[in-house]
Enzyme design. Structure first.
Site, PDB file in Angstrom:
ATOM      1  N   ASP A  13       0.032  -2.107   1.931  1.00 27.10           N
ATOM      2  CA  ASP A  13      -0.153  -2.253   0.752  1.00 27.10           C
ATOM      3  C   ASP A  13       0.053  -3.784  -0.369  1.00 27.10           C
ATOM      4  OD1 ASP A  13       0.050   0.645   1.044  1.00 27.10           O
ATOM      5  OD2 ASP A  13       2.329   0.946   1.261  1.00 27.10           O
ATOM      6  N   LYS A 113      -4.127   6.284   0.437  1.00 31.30           N
ATOM      7  CA  LYS A 113      -3.091   7.029   0.965  1.00 31.30           C
ATOM      8  C   LYS A 113      -1.937   7.420  -0.104  1.00 31.30           C
ATOM      9  CE  LYS A 113       0.220   3.640   2.140  1.00 31.30           C
ATOM     10  NZ  LYS A 113       1.731   3.655   1.857  1.00 31.30           N
ATOM     11  N   CYS A 158       6.498   1.275   4.353  1.00 34.99           N
ATOM     12  CA  CYS A 158       4.972   2.048   4.744  1.00 34.99           C
ATOM     13  C   CYS A 158       4.963   0.535   6.368  1.00 34.99           C
ATOM     14  CB  CYS A 158       4.702   1.341   3.503  1.00 34.99           C
ATOM     15  SG  CYS A 158       4.848   2.618   2.142  1.00 34.99           S
TER      16      CYS A 158
END
Length: 209
Positions: A13, A113, A158
């Site tokens: 990310d 996601k 994450c």
């Protein structure tokens, strides 16, 4: 540390909304992007993940009347932290930070996601219901990958959940600690304790460069 052809770098990310000025900024987030580029040069296999939310995402505090960001609620799949709206599909905030462009271009795939409104997704392997797979594990196995190195944002969410699921899926996992940044000290400490319990390794980037 000697890298092998069966290693992969997972870039978690590296998006504008998680960097300074973004909707869910992690302090120092932008500062790791050039280091991630250098790390990507060391790996044959690089894969990036990308939060890709719709406006009605269940984890957005704005979708729960009277709820504030950074509070926790109970949903069908268990506890869920509420966040400011971030990484909305097709918006500049969801784009990859420009300083990490080299690593993203090299990436074999981008695993999106959190695009289902009904379930958030921290891990690159599974959504937060812990049963809906993203396909990342199969992709890695098809490439013959046995060990993954992780970097990106955020260390305590994450990156943490992706590393934990990597081990559960049978991969060796190593977090490149200085190529990550955390949201909060308390959750970073919890992530570190979890890594120790599960056998997730942690190293400095200089050991790979």
């Amino acid at each position: 540390m000697k890298l092998r052809s069966t290693d992969a770098l997972l870039v978690i990310d590296p998006q504008n909304d998680f960097c300074e000025g973004g909707a869910l900024a992690v302090q120092g987030g932008a500062g790791i992007m050039l280091l991630i580029n250098r790390l990507a040069e060391c790996f044959d296999t690089v894969i990036a993940t990308q939060d890709w939310h719709t406006p009605d995402q269940i984890s957005f505090a704005s979708n729960h009347e009277g709820a504030a960001p950074f509070t926790e609620i109970e949903v069908a799949y268990g506890p869920q932290m509420l966040w400011p709206d971030h990484c909305l599909q097709g918006t500049p905030g969801a784009d990859f930070h420009p300083d990490v462009a080299h690593a993203v271009v090299k990436a074999l795939a981008v695993v999106r996601k959190g695009y289902s409104p009904a379930v958030d997704s921290y891990s690159g392997f599974f959504e937060n219901d812990h049963s809906t797979a993203t396909g990342l594990a199969g992709l890695l196995r098809d490439r013959g990958v046995t060990r993954v190195f992780l970097c990106g944002l955020a260390y305590d969410y994450c990156v943490r959940f992706t590393a934990e699921d990597a081990v559960r899926e049978g991969f060796e996992a190593v977090v490149i600690e200085d190529a990550c940044r955390a949201i909060a000290e308390e959750t970073a400490a919890a992530a570190k304790a979890s890594f120790e319990a599960l056998g997730v390794g942690e190293i400095a980037a200089e050991r790979l460069l």
